[in-house]
Design a protein around this motif. Structure first.
Motif, mmCIF file in Angstrom:
data_model
loop_
_atom_site.group_PDB
_atom_site.id
_atom_site.type_symbol
_atom_site.label_atom_id
_atom_site.label_comp_id
_atom_site.label_asym_id
_atom_site.label_seq_id
_atom_site.Cartn_x
_atom_site.Cartn_y
_atom_site.Cartn_z
ATOM 1 N N ALA A 161 1.440 -1.123 -0.253
ATOM 2 C CA ALA A 161 -0.437 0.163 -0.261
ATOM 3 C C ALA A 161 0.486 1.559 -0.017
ATOM 4 C CB ALA A 161 -0.248 0.034 1.342
ATOM 5 N N LEU A 162 2.026 1.548 1.288
ATOM 6 C CA LEU A 162 2.930 2.520 0.732
ATOM 7 C C LEU A 162 3.234 2.706 -0.681
ATOM 8 C CD1 LEU A 162 4.598 1.945 4.326
ATOM 9 C CD2 LEU A 162 3.057 3.278 3.454
ATOM 10 N N ARG A 163 3.776 1.230 -0.982
ATOM 11 C CA ARG A 163 4.351 1.812 -2.439
ATOM 12 C C ARG A 163 3.822 2.164 -3.552
ATOM 13 N NH1 ARG A 163 7.446 -3.957 -2.096
ATOM 14 N NH2 ARG A 163 9.410 -3.009 -1.222
ATOM 15 N N THR A 164 2.476 1.960 -3.481
ATOM 16 C CA THR A 164 1.795 2.120 -4.586
ATOM 17 C C THR A 164 0.967 3.208 -4.416
ATOM 18 O OG1 THR A 164 -0.318 0.216 -3.784
ATOM 19 C CG2 THR A 164 1.406 -0.362 -5.312
ATOM 20 N N GLN A 165 1.052 3.662 -3.038
ATOM 21 C CA GLN A 165 0.523 5.198 -2.079
ATOM 22 C C GLN A 165 -1.635 4.664 -3.011
ATOM 23 O OE1 GLN A 165 2.357 8.407 -4.097
ATOM 24 N NE2 GLN A 165 3.307 8.694 -2.314
ATOM 25 N N ILE A 166 -1.446 3.289 -2.130
ATOM 26 C CA ILE A 166 -3.447 3.316 -2.178
ATOM 27 C C ILE A 166 -3.796 4.631 -0.980
ATOM 28 C CG2 ILE A 166 -5.083 1.783 -2.200
ATOM 29 C CD1 ILE A 166 -3.152 -0.235 -3.704
ATOM 30 N N CYS A 167 -2.933 3.841 0.176
ATOM 31 C CA CYS A 167 -3.623 4.694 1.202
ATOM 32 C C CYS A 167 -2.461 5.482 1.500
ATOM 33 C CB CYS A 167 -4.131 3.723 2.150
ATOM 34 S SG CYS A 167 -5.157 2.837 1.638
ATOM 35 N N ASP A 168 -2.669 6.467 2.588
ATOM 36 C CA ASP A 168 -1.594 6.909 2.765
ATOM 37 C C ASP A 168 -1.961 6.442 4.391
ATOM 38 O OD1 ASP A 168 -3.646 8.308 4.709
ATOM 39 O OD2 ASP A 168 -3.641 10.190 3.475
ATOM 40 N N ASP A 169 -0.458 7.294 5.660
ATOM 41 C CA ASP A 169 -0.461 6.806 6.853
ATOM 42 C C ASP A 169 -0.712 6.970 7.723
ATOM 43 O OD1 ASP A 169 2.325 6.331 5.371
ATOM 44 O OD2 ASP A 169 3.220 7.332 7.087
ATOM 45 N N LEU A 178 -2.828 -0.075 13.535
ATOM 46 C CA LEU A 178 -2.006 0.321 14.337
ATOM 47 C C LEU A 178 -1.511 1.617 14.912
ATOM 48 C CD1 LEU A 178 0.261 -2.220 12.255
ATOM 49 C CD2 LEU A 178 -0.556 -3.036 14.500
ATOM 50 N N THR A 179 -0.521 1.915 15.435
ATOM 51 C CA THR A 179 0.092 3.467 15.600
ATOM 52 C C THR A 179 0.821 4.170 14.143
ATOM 53 O OG1 THR A 179 2.294 3.119 16.199
ATOM 54 C CG2 THR A 179 0.194 3.125 17.312
ATOM 55 N N PRO A 180 -0.127 5.491 13.929
ATOM 56 C CA PRO A 180 0.975 6.079 12.784
ATOM 57 C C PRO A 180 2.058 6.027 12.809
ATOM 58 C CG PRO A 180 -1.110 7.352 13.507
ATOM 59 C CD PRO A 180 -0.767 6.367 14.846
ATOM 60 N N ASP A 181 3.426 6.167 14.077
ATOM 61 C CA ASP A 181 4.573 5.882 13.922
ATOM 62 C C ASP A 181 5.022 4.383 13.640
ATOM 63 O OD1 ASP A 181 5.068 8.396 14.856
ATOM 64 O OD2 ASP A 181 4.929 7.453 17.270
ATOM 65 N N HIS A 182 4.247 3.068 13.906
ATOM 66 C CA HIS A 182 4.489 2.631 13.675
ATOM 67 C C HIS A 182 4.330 2.031 12.150
ATOM 68 C CE1 HIS A 182 4.504 -2.288 13.283
ATOM 69 N NE2 HIS A 182 3.713 -2.127 12.148
ATOM 70 N N ILE A 183 3.326 2.345 11.278
ATOM 71 C CA ILE A 183 3.186 2.791 9.504
ATOM 72 C C ILE A 183 4.688 3.373 9.103
ATOM 73 C CG2 ILE A 183 2.088 3.741 7.470
ATOM 74 C CD1 ILE A 183 0.680 1.129 9.758
ATOM 75 N N ARG A 184 4.778 4.590 9.745
ATOM 76 C CA ARG A 184 6.555 5.427 9.572
ATOM 77 C C ARG A 184 7.269 4.459 9.986
ATOM 78 N NH1 ARG A 184 3.296 9.284 11.181
ATOM 79 N NH2 ARG A 184 3.599 9.059 13.178
ATOM 80 N N ALA A 186 7.150 0.827 8.978
ATOM 81 C CA ALA A 186 7.625 0.244 8.386
ATOM 82 C C ALA A 186 7.680 0.931 6.723
ATOM 83 C CB ALA A 186 6.351 -0.540 8.019
ATOM 84 N N SER A 187 7.652 2.157 6.444
ATOM 85 C CA SER A 187 7.268 2.792 5.535
ATOM 86 C C SER A 187 9.210 3.456 5.082
ATOM 87 C CB SER A 187 7.056 4.387 5.385
ATOM 88 O OG SER A 187 7.301 5.052 6.716
ATOM 89 N N ARG A 188 10.054 3.339 6.064
ATOM 90 C CA ARG A 188 10.949 3.628 6.290
ATOM 91 C C ARG A 188 12.157 3.094 5.291
ATOM 92 N NH1 ARG A 188 12.017 3.916 12.306
ATOM 93 N NH2 ARG A 188 11.547 5.715 12.489
ATOM 94 N N GLY A 189 12.263 3.296 3.480
ATOM 95 C CA GLY A 189 13.723 2.347 3.054
ATOM 96 C C GLY A 189 12.580 1.943 2.497
ATOM 97 N N ILE A 190 10.994 2.210 1.430
ATOM 98 C CA ILE A 190 10.635 1.987 1.106
ATOM 99 C C ILE A 190 10.236 3.039 -0.558
ATOM 100 C CG2 ILE A 190 8.056 1.671 0.352
ATOM 101 C CD1 ILE A 190 7.355 0.636 2.536
ATOM 102 N N ALA A 191 10.686 2.536 -1.266
ATOM 103 C CA ALA A 191 10.590 3.474 -2.589
ATOM 104 C C ALA A 191 9.037 4.016 -2.960
ATOM 105 C CB ALA A 191 11.763 2.685 -3.103
ATOM 106 N N ARG A 192 8.860 4.664 -3.269
ATOM 107 C CA ARG A 192 7.621 5.906 -3.350
ATOM 108 C C ARG A 192 7.735 6.558 -4.453
ATOM 109 N NH1 ARG A 192 4.034 7.120 1.897
ATOM 110 N NH2 ARG A 192 5.404 6.396 3.662
ATOM 111 N N PRO A 193 6.345 5.981 -5.602
ATOM 112 C CA PRO A 193 6.663 6.772 -6.903
ATOM 113 C C PRO A 193 6.280 8.590 -6.631
ATOM 114 C CG PRO A 193 4.807 5.581 -6.274
ATOM 115 C CD PRO A 193 4.966 4.572 -5.209
#
Length: 194
Positions: A161-169, A178-184, A186-193
């Protein structure tokens, strides 16, 4: 037939057939047919994105429920195993034996035993205690592995979901519980378009 009548008849006949041709050849009819085909074969991009988001939301909701059930099963199994530990200690099994069978450390086993102060000897033989504790501990371990697998699949969905940006954090935090901190994290090191 008089010449005048013949010419009127020919002109009006051409007018009718001319009208018929122009109705068939009207560009609007061609455009209508094309639009109908296009709407059947190609969904608009925003509709496809909505469909992907709905699928993701459904999958995350299912994983959230599965994790809830798995956690509930683990709590139930842990309570039952702790009852068995306390009874085994009351019936004379040593801390070291119980720790070896259950895979818990000595301090945890002692803490569990001290939490039950109203037990009496049950008369169950040592070997029966050991067998029951081992079976319950194996069941608890399997439940933990099952919960971890569900959590891993949920993490994979979050990454997708983070890679394709279907949803935001924030949306992902809401969908997963989950908490927004957990999502952030998880998003570390993910290349987003871009």
């Amino acid at each position: 037939m008089p010449a005048h009548a013949r010419s009127v008849s020919t002109v009006s006949g051409q007018g009718r057939s001319g009208e018929g041709r122009s109705a068939e050849d009207r560009p609007a009819a061609g455009r209508y047919t094309y639009r109908a085909k296009a709407s059947r074969s190609e969904a608009p991009p925003h509709a496809a994105a909505k469909g992907e988001r709905a699928k993701l939301a459904h999958a995350l909701a299912a994983h959230r429920q599965l994790l809830s059930h798995a956690s509930s099963a683990i709590r139930t199994l842990t309570a039952a195993r702790n009852d068995m530990i306390a009874q085994a200690l009351e019936d004379g099994l040593t801390l070291a034996t119980v720790a070896a069978v259950t895979g818990e450390n000595l301090r945890t086993v002692r803490t569990i035993g001290l939490a039950y102060d109203d037990l009496h000897a049950s008369g169950v033989p040592r070997d029966a205690h050991v067998a029951r504790l081992k079976a319950k501990s194996d069941e608890l371990k399997a439940a933990g592995l099952h919960r971890d697998q569900i959590a891993e699949r949920r993490e994979a969905l979050i990454v997708m979901a983070l890679r394709t940006q279907i949803c935001d954090d924030l949306e992902l935090a809401s969908l997963t519980g989950l908490t927004p901190d957990h999502i952030r994290r998880a998003s570390r090191g993910i290349a987003r378009p871009a």
